[in-house]
Write a protein that holds these residues in place. Structure first.
Motif, PDB file in Angstrom:
ATOM      1  N   MET A   1      60.230 -10.817  -4.817  1.00 11.05           N
ATOM      2  CA  MET A   1      59.047 -11.393  -4.839  1.00 11.05           C
ATOM      3  C   MET A   1      58.617 -11.857  -3.434  1.00 11.05           C
ATOM      4  O   MET A   1      57.633 -11.633  -2.619  1.00 11.05           O
ATOM      5  CB  MET A   1      58.772 -12.539  -5.753  1.00 11.05           C
ATOM      6  CG  MET A   1      57.429 -13.264  -5.895  1.00 11.05           C
ATOM      7  SD  MET A   1      57.187 -14.295  -7.182  1.00 11.05           S
ATOM      8  CE  MET A   1      56.905 -13.019  -8.392  1.00 11.05           C
ATOM      9  N   ALA A   2      59.827 -12.526  -2.531  1.00  8.73           N
ATOM     10  CA  ALA A   2      59.578 -13.054  -1.510  1.00  8.73           C
ATOM     11  C   ALA A   2      59.358 -11.825  -0.218  1.00  8.73           C
ATOM     12  O   ALA A   2      58.252 -12.127   0.566  1.00  8.73           O
ATOM     13  CB  ALA A   2      60.641 -13.897  -0.971  1.00  8.73           C
ATOM     14  N   VAL A   3      60.029 -11.017  -0.519  1.00  9.31           N
ATOM     15  CA  VAL A   3      59.925  -9.798   0.353  1.00  9.31           C
ATOM     16  C   VAL A   3      58.542  -9.074   0.589  1.00  9.31           C
ATOM     17  O   VAL A   3      57.677  -8.627   1.365  1.00  9.31           O
ATOM     18  CB  VAL A   3      61.101  -8.765   0.460  1.00  9.31           C
ATOM     19  CG1 VAL A   3      60.830  -7.772   1.249  1.00  9.31           C
ATOM     20  CG2 VAL A   3      62.345  -9.442   0.774  1.00  9.31           C
ATOM     21  N   SER A   4      58.207  -8.914  -0.782  1.00  9.68           N
ATOM     22  CA  SER A   4      56.885  -8.492  -1.069  1.00  9.68           C
ATOM     23  C   SER A   4      55.649  -9.189  -0.698  1.00  9.68           C
ATOM     24  O   SER A   4      54.777  -8.599   0.064  1.00  9.68           O
ATOM     25  CB  SER A   4      56.725  -7.946  -2.838  1.00  9.68           C
ATOM     26  OG  SER A   4      57.547  -7.200  -3.094  1.00  9.68           O
ATOM     27  N   SER A   5      55.551 -10.525  -0.857  1.00  9.49           N
ATOM     28  CA  SER A   5      54.780 -11.442  -0.775  1.00  9.49           C
ATOM     29  C   SER A   5      54.720 -11.296   0.925  1.00  9.49           C
ATOM     30  O   SER A   5      53.456 -11.633   1.409  1.00  9.49           O
ATOM     31  CB  SER A   5      54.987 -12.846  -1.276  1.00  9.49           C
ATOM     32  OG  SER A   5      54.106 -13.690  -0.924  1.00  9.49           O
ATOM     33  N   ALA A   6      55.668 -11.575   1.631  1.00 10.15           N
ATOM     34  CA  ALA A   6      55.584 -11.493   3.211  1.00 10.15           C
ATOM     35  C   ALA A   6      55.212  -9.929   3.638  1.00 10.15           C
ATOM     36  O   ALA A   6      55.287 -10.179   4.898  1.00 10.15           O
ATOM     37  CB  ALA A   6      56.960 -11.937   3.595  1.00 10.15           C
ATOM     38  N   ALA A   7      55.164  -9.124   2.633  1.00  8.13           N
ATOM     39  CA  ALA A   7      54.893  -7.653   3.390  1.00  8.13           C
ATOM     40  C   ALA A   7      56.044  -7.075   4.261  1.00  8.13           C
ATOM     41  O   ALA A   7      55.597  -6.522   5.207  1.00  8.13           O
ATOM     42  CB  ALA A   7      53.595  -7.716   3.780  1.00  8.13           C
ATOM     43  N   LEU A   8      57.324  -7.262   3.805  1.00  8.10           N
ATOM     44  CA  LEU A   8      58.207  -7.053   4.843  1.00  8.10           C
ATOM     45  C   LEU A   8      58.966  -5.649   4.218  1.00  8.10           C
ATOM     46  O   LEU A   8      59.888  -5.445   5.133  1.00  8.10           O
ATOM     47  CB  LEU A   8      59.456  -8.140   4.928  1.00  8.10           C
ATOM     48  CG  LEU A   8      59.055  -9.326   5.687  1.00  8.10           C
ATOM     49  CD1 LEU A   8      59.926 -10.591   5.581  1.00  8.10           C
ATOM     50  CD2 LEU A   8      58.284  -9.078   7.187  1.00  8.10           C
ATOM     51  N   HIS A   9      58.764  -5.358   3.052  1.00  4.31           N
ATOM     52  CA  HIS A   9      59.568  -3.978   2.515  1.00  4.31           C
ATOM     53  C   HIS A   9      59.560  -2.947   3.624  1.00  4.31           C
ATOM     54  O   HIS A   9      60.412  -2.175   3.673  1.00  4.31           O
ATOM     55  CB  HIS A   9      59.062  -3.752   1.133  1.00  4.31           C
ATOM     56  CG  HIS A   9      59.619  -4.258   0.058  1.00  4.31           C
ATOM     57  ND1 HIS A   9      61.034  -4.185  -0.154  1.00  4.31           N
ATOM     58  CD2 HIS A   9      59.283  -5.094  -0.897  1.00  4.31           C
ATOM     59  CE1 HIS A   9      61.410  -4.878  -1.000  1.00  4.31           C
ATOM     60  NE2 HIS A   9      60.265  -5.304  -1.857  1.00  4.31           N
ATOM     61  N   ASP A  10      58.579  -2.460   4.192  1.00  4.79           N
ATOM     62  CA  ASP A  10      58.414  -1.425   4.974  1.00  4.79           C
ATOM     63  C   ASP A  10      59.007  -1.278   6.216  1.00  4.79           C
ATOM     64  O   ASP A  10      59.132  -0.718   7.119  1.00  4.79           O
ATOM     65  CB  ASP A  10      56.724  -0.925   5.269  1.00  4.79           C
ATOM     66  CG  ASP A  10      56.257  -0.543   3.984  1.00  4.79           C
ATOM     67  OD1 ASP A  10      56.968  -0.302   3.022  1.00  4.79           O
ATOM     68  OD2 ASP A  10      54.905  -0.519   4.047  1.00  4.79           O
ATOM     69  N   HIS A  11      59.501  -2.739   6.734  1.00  5.92           N
ATOM     70  CA  HIS A  11      60.168  -2.961   7.906  1.00  5.92           C
ATOM     71  C   HIS A  11      61.746  -3.217   7.630  1.00  5.92           C
ATOM     72  O   HIS A  11      62.334  -3.284   8.727  1.00  5.92           O
ATOM     73  CB  HIS A  11      59.601  -4.244   8.571  1.00  5.92           C
ATOM     74  CG  HIS A  11      58.166  -4.325   8.574  1.00  5.92           C
ATOM     75  ND1 HIS A  11      57.613  -3.742   9.593  1.00  5.92           N
ATOM     76  CD2 HIS A  11      57.382  -4.964   7.648  1.00  5.92           C
ATOM     77  CE1 HIS A  11      56.643  -3.995   9.688  1.00  5.92           C
ATOM     78  NE2 HIS A  11      55.926  -4.715   8.256  1.00  5.92           N
ATOM     79  N   LEU A  12      62.154  -2.778   6.381  1.00  5.37           N
ATOM     80  CA  LEU A  12      63.653  -3.135   6.146  1.00  5.37           C
ATOM     81  C   LEU A  12      64.218  -1.828   5.685  1.00  5.37           C
ATOM     82  O   LEU A  12      63.526  -1.059   4.757  1.00  5.37           O
ATOM     83  CB  LEU A  12      63.653  -4.065   5.393  1.00  5.37           C
ATOM     84  CG  LEU A  12      63.331  -5.597   5.700  1.00  5.37           C
ATOM     85  CD1 LEU A  12      63.144  -6.676   4.724  1.00  5.37           C
ATOM     86  CD2 LEU A  12      64.638  -5.997   6.578  1.00  5.37           C
TER      87      LEU A  12
END
Length: 225
Positions: A132-143
């Motif tokens: 939830m944290a990574v999705s909310s911060a829109a970081l998935h595409d950077h990791l």
């Protein structure tokens, strides 16, 4: 762009999440008007107890999901600061699920990947909490990977927690630059054999002199300089 010295020989850069990529105090700050003048001490106590509970359980040989510890820590913080309206508990917990990322995070992750490095999170957060944290911060595409200590059944700084990065990324520990804002986590990474970097945003004093970081920076963007 030339490769900074700290990244020469590295194949992956692994980040702690809470406090390093995600601002743990943004949850209370989001509701600071309702919390009132105790907003900062409430947030500090919440964070302190969250970490303390993880260390005590690890030393006891026990494991509980980090989200449960986050809830328990907030309950303690609210009891410790009785001037804060306890009815704010659900809103504060929801805000913690959706913490703000520090502003330099996406660009830093992208720049590292442009240099051919894998980027990953290794966090005490449990799998659902991290998702939830990574999705909310829109970081998935950077990791390239988001790793919870859940499979190890023990929190950092146990070596079993750091093992997860090697298993998932397929690299040697000396090929990982490990970045954390938590000095205790940097000490654990140093003991494990990572190349540790301490993000000291708030200019905290040095400690753990026998387990020192290779580099101290004041923001993630400094990794690229």
């Amino acid at each position: 762009m030339p490769t900074p010295d700290i990244l020469i020989g590295a194949r992956a850069v692994v980040f702690d999440a809470y406090g390093t990529l995600l601002d743990v105090h943004s949850a209370v700050q989001r509701h600071a008007g309702s919390v009132g003048p105790d907003a900062k001490p409430l947030s500090d106590t919440w964070r302190q107890k969250q970490l303390e509970y993880s260390w005590v359980l690890s030393l006891c040989g026990r494991y509980t999901a980090f989200w449960t510890l986050t809830e328990r820590a907030l309950d303690y913080a609210l009891a410790r600061h009785p001037n804060v309206d306890p009815s704010l508990r659900p809103a504060l917990l929801e805000a913690y699920r959706r913490l703000d990322a520090y502003p330099e995070v996406p660009a830093t992750l992208d720049a590292l990947r442009t240099q051919g490095l894998k980027t990953a999170i290794l966090s005490n957060g449990d799998t659902a909490m991290l998702e939830m944290a990574v999705s909310s911060a829109a970081l998935h595409d950077h990791l390239d990977a988001v790793l919870s200590v859940d499979p190890a059944g023990v929190f950092k700084t146990s070596p079993r927690a750091y093992d997860l990065a090697l298993e998932r990324l397929g690299v040697d520990r000396r090929e990982i630059v490990f970045v954390s804002s938590n000095r205790w986590d940097v000490a654990g990474a140093a003991a494990y054999g990572f190349t540790p970097v301490w993000v000291n945003r708030t200019r905290q004093p040095e400690e753990y002199p026998d387990l020192a970081p290779v580099q101290v920076i004041d923001s993630l963007g400094a990794l690229l300089r």
